[in-house]
Design an enzyme around this catalytic site. Structure first.
Site, PDB file in Angstrom:
ATOM      1  N   CYS A 149       0.832  -1.211   0.000  1.00 13.56           N
ATOM      2  CA  CYS A 149       0.000   0.000   0.000  1.00 13.56           C
ATOM      3  C   CYS A 149       0.870   1.266   0.000  1.00 13.56           C
ATOM      4  CB  CYS A 149      -0.984  -0.016   1.159  1.00 13.56           C
ATOM      5  SG  CYS A 149      -0.263  -0.451   2.756  1.00 13.56           S
TER       6      CYS A 149
HETATM    7  N1  LIG Z   1      -4.647  -3.855   4.749  1.00  9.16           N
HETATM    8  C1  LIG Z   1      -4.055  -3.213   3.760  1.00  9.16           C
HETATM    9  O1  LIG Z   1      -4.223  -1.985   3.581  1.00  9.16           O
HETATM   10  C2  LIG Z   1      -3.165  -3.949   2.810  1.00  9.16           C
HETATM   11  C3  LIG Z   1      -2.703  -3.269   1.676  1.00  9.16           C
HETATM   12  C4  LIG Z   1      -1.853  -3.937   0.771  1.00  9.16           C
HETATM   13  C5  LIG Z   1      -1.469  -5.247   1.039  1.00  9.16           C
HETATM   14  N2  LIG Z   1      -1.918  -5.862   2.178  1.00  9.16           N
HETATM   15  C6  LIG Z   1      -1.470  -7.246   2.398  1.00  9.16           C
HETATM   16  O2  LIG Z   1      -2.548  -8.113   2.038  1.00  9.16           O
HETATM   17  C7  LIG Z   1      -2.557  -9.251   2.905  1.00  9.16           C
HETATM   18  C8  LIG Z   1      -3.908  -9.291   3.604  1.00  9.16           C
HETATM   19  O3  LIG Z   1      -4.030  -8.100   4.369  1.00  9.16           O
HETATM   20  P1  LIG Z   1      -5.291  -7.756   5.247  1.00  9.16           P
HETATM   21  O4  LIG Z   1      -5.065  -6.408   5.783  1.00  9.16           O
HETATM   22  O5  LIG Z   1      -6.538  -8.056   4.508  1.00  9.16           O
HETATM   23  O6  LIG Z   1      -5.104  -8.846   6.424  1.00  9.16           O
HETATM   24  P2  LIG Z   1      -6.142  -9.330   7.505  1.00  9.16           P
HETATM   25  O7  LIG Z   1      -7.257  -8.356   7.631  1.00  9.16           O
HETATM   26  O8  LIG Z   1      -5.351  -9.662   8.716  1.00  9.16           O
HETATM   27  O9  LIG Z   1      -6.714 -10.686   6.850  1.00  9.16           O
HETATM   28  C9  LIG Z   1      -5.922 -11.839   6.661  1.00  9.16           C
HETATM   29  C10 LIG Z   1      -6.786 -12.966   6.111  1.00  9.16           C
HETATM   30  O10 LIG Z   1      -6.005 -14.168   6.030  1.00  9.16           O
HETATM   31  C11 LIG Z   1      -6.590 -15.213   6.821  1.00  9.16           C
HETATM   32  N3  LIG Z   1      -5.493 -15.974   7.424  1.00  9.16           N
HETATM   33  C12 LIG Z   1      -4.582 -15.516   8.312  1.00  9.16           C
HETATM   34  N4  LIG Z   1      -3.666 -16.471   8.574  1.00  9.16           N
HETATM   35  C13 LIG Z   1      -4.014 -17.552   7.832  1.00  9.16           C
HETATM   36  C14 LIG Z   1      -3.459 -18.852   7.670  1.00  9.16           C
HETATM   37  N5  LIG Z   1      -2.353 -19.228   8.341  1.00  9.16           N
HETATM   38  N6  LIG Z   1      -4.067 -19.717   6.846  1.00  9.16           N
HETATM   39  C15 LIG Z   1      -5.175 -19.350   6.164  1.00  9.16           C
HETATM   40  N7  LIG Z   1      -5.767 -18.134   6.274  1.00  9.16           N
HETATM   41  C16 LIG Z   1      -5.175 -17.238   7.100  1.00  9.16           C
HETATM   42  C17 LIG Z   1      -7.438 -14.457   7.836  1.00  9.16           C
HETATM   43  O11 LIG Z   1      -8.541 -15.176   8.299  1.00  9.16           O
HETATM   44  P3  LIG Z   1      -8.515 -16.040   9.622  1.00  9.16           P
HETATM   45  O12 LIG Z   1      -7.539 -15.395  10.568  1.00  9.16           O
HETATM   46  O13 LIG Z   1      -9.928 -16.026  10.076  1.00  9.16           O
HETATM   47  O14 LIG Z   1      -8.077 -17.340   9.097  1.00  9.16           O
HETATM   48  C18 LIG Z   1      -7.972 -13.316   6.982  1.00  9.16           C
HETATM   49  O15 LIG Z   1      -9.040 -13.781   6.172  1.00  9.16           O
HETATM   50  C19 LIG Z   1      -1.392  -9.052   3.883  1.00  9.16           C
HETATM   51  O16 LIG Z   1      -0.275  -9.762   3.424  1.00  9.16           O
HETATM   52  C20 LIG Z   1      -1.144  -7.552   3.832  1.00  9.16           C
HETATM   53  O17 LIG Z   1       0.183  -7.207   4.165  1.00  9.16           O
HETATM   54  C21 LIG Z   1      -2.768  -5.256   3.048  1.00  9.16           C
END
Ligand SMILES: NC(=O)c1ccc[n+]([C@@H]2O[C@H](COP(=O)([O-])OP(=O)(O)OC[C@H]3O[C@@H](n4cnc5c(N)ncnc54)[C@H](OP(=O)(O)O)[C@@H]3O)[C@@H](O)[C@H]2O)c1
Length: 336
Positions: A149
């Site tokens: 981001c």
């Molecule tokens: N947030 C942002 O602004 C943003 C921007 C760019 C990139 N990103 C990247 O995109 C990715 C997702 O970000 P996010 O902010 O959406 O994260 P998040 O809100 O923490 O969501 C993570 C997702 O992955 C699942 N998960 C976590 N550990 C897991 C595992 N070991 N096995 C299977 N499922 C798992 C979680 O569900 P459960 O825990 O219920 O399994 C949840 O659905 C990250 O790598 C982040 O760095 C985020």
């Protein structure tokens, strides 16, 4: 129809992906996953999807996903995506990874993400998914490393001028502010309401894991080493990033770096809006896939301000923009 799975569908980016993919005319959702005790209706977890999808959210079963999908979006934490991407690629399923796992070379990754990379071959095949820089590469890719981001806001702000600055010893100082959704949905004390509300903090100054990504991508683009000083801040808002970039203009003339040069560089880009006058704010892009850029240039300093919605242009919107390119669809489908 293109069959798309969202792995990590309960996270902030995952929810945004589901929302956007439901608006894409040529796409049908194939699987939604998270770590759930038993399958649960997605709209029971998130009632805002009631009436839009009846799909279940299930535990990740990679064989099932691969058999039912043409593309998989991995909206998983870093170090988790690389456990699953190789399987999908082997099965001929395209991958867009939203984590950091495929953005930078393995040697740099290990230093900044605290874990040795387990899928070095596919890092080399992955295409950095910033359409405004890499459109042709994205079209032919099997795996996309969706940009971070902060890097999205910073790299887009610098592309029009970095080639002129590289090699002249120019210092690029980046001061970014992000809303709290940038850190994902997991619970943490520093991100709790009482800690964040009515406060404003700098964190990880020159130690943030997105620094090497910005330097790697910009150096590659400029063909010369680009050094960045980076101070991220946590804003007491849910979403949005505003990056202010300062470049002393000792070596570049103001005419070479004014708004006109940005407008020319981004002419025809569907999601970049360059301001003729004034500077943009987060509210101008929240909820959209746009990156708005404003420029203030004096004889001393070039100041560039860039804003995005971290969950859309900074994550899920950009991921769908990449999918559209990979499958030869209208690049803006689902996003305007
Ligand atoms: N947030 C942002 O602004 C943003 C921007 C760019 C990139 N990103 C990247 O995109 C990715 C997702 O970000 P996010 O902010 O959406 O994260 P998040 O809100 O923490 O969501 C993570 C997702 O992955 C699942 N998960 C976590 N550990 C897991 C595992 N070991 N096995 C299977 N499922 C798992 C979680 O569900 P459960 O825990 O219920 O399994 C949840 O659905 C990250 O790598 C982040 O760095 C985020």
């Amino acid at each position: 129809m293109i069959r798309a799975a969202v792995v990590g569908s309960t996270g902030y980016s995952g929810q945004e992906l589901v929302d956007i993919l439901l608006k894409c005319p040529d796409v049908e959702l194939s699987c939604l996953t998270a770590r759930v005790a038993e399958p649960v209706k997605y709209s029971d977890l998130y009632p805002r999807f009631a009436g839009r999808t009846d799909m279940m959210c299930e535990n990740l079963d990679k064989e099932d996903i691969a058999s039912r999908s043409d593309i998989v979006f991995l909206a998983l934490p870093h170090t988790v995506s690389m456990r699953f991407a190789p399987y999908f690629l082997e099965k001929g399923v395209k991958v867009v990874d939203l984590s950091a796992d495929y953005r930078i070379p393995a040697e740099i990754y290990g230093k900044w993400y605290g874990k040795e990379h387990s899928d070095r071959d596919n890092i080399k095949k992955a295409v950095y998914g910033l359409p405004e820089m890499n459109r042709d590469g994205i079209r032919g890719a099997d795996i996309i490393a969706n940009p971070g981001c902060y890097p999205t806001s910073v790299v887009l702000a610098l592309l029009p001028v970095i080639g002129r600055l590289a090699g002249k010893g120019a210092r690029v100082i980046v001061d970014s502010k992000s809303g709290t959704s940038g850190a994902g949905r997991k619970a943490s004390v520093p991100l709790s309401f009482t800690e964040v509300d009515e406060d404003f903090k700098c964190y990880k100054a020159n130690e943030h894991q997105h620094m090497p990504e910005m330097e790697y991508v910009l150096s590659g683009y400029a063909g010369d080493e680009v050094r960045i000083d980076f101070a991220p801040h946590l804003l007491p808002v849910k979403r949005g990033i505003l990056s202010t970039i300062y470049i002393p203009l000792d070596d570049v003339s103001p005419e070479d770096a004014g708004p006109g040069c940005f407008a020319e560089h981004y002419s025809g880009e569907p999601f970049i809006r360059v301001r003729e006058n004034g500077l943009p704010g987060i509210g101008d892009v929240a909820g959209t896939n746009f990156c708005d850029i404003g420029v203030k240039v004096t004889e001393r300093t070039l100041i560039i301000v860039s804003v995005i919605d971290n969950l859309i242009k900074g994550a899920s919107g950009q991921a769908v923009q990449n999918m559209n390119l990979m499958f030869g669809l209208d690049e803006t489908a689902g996003l305007l």
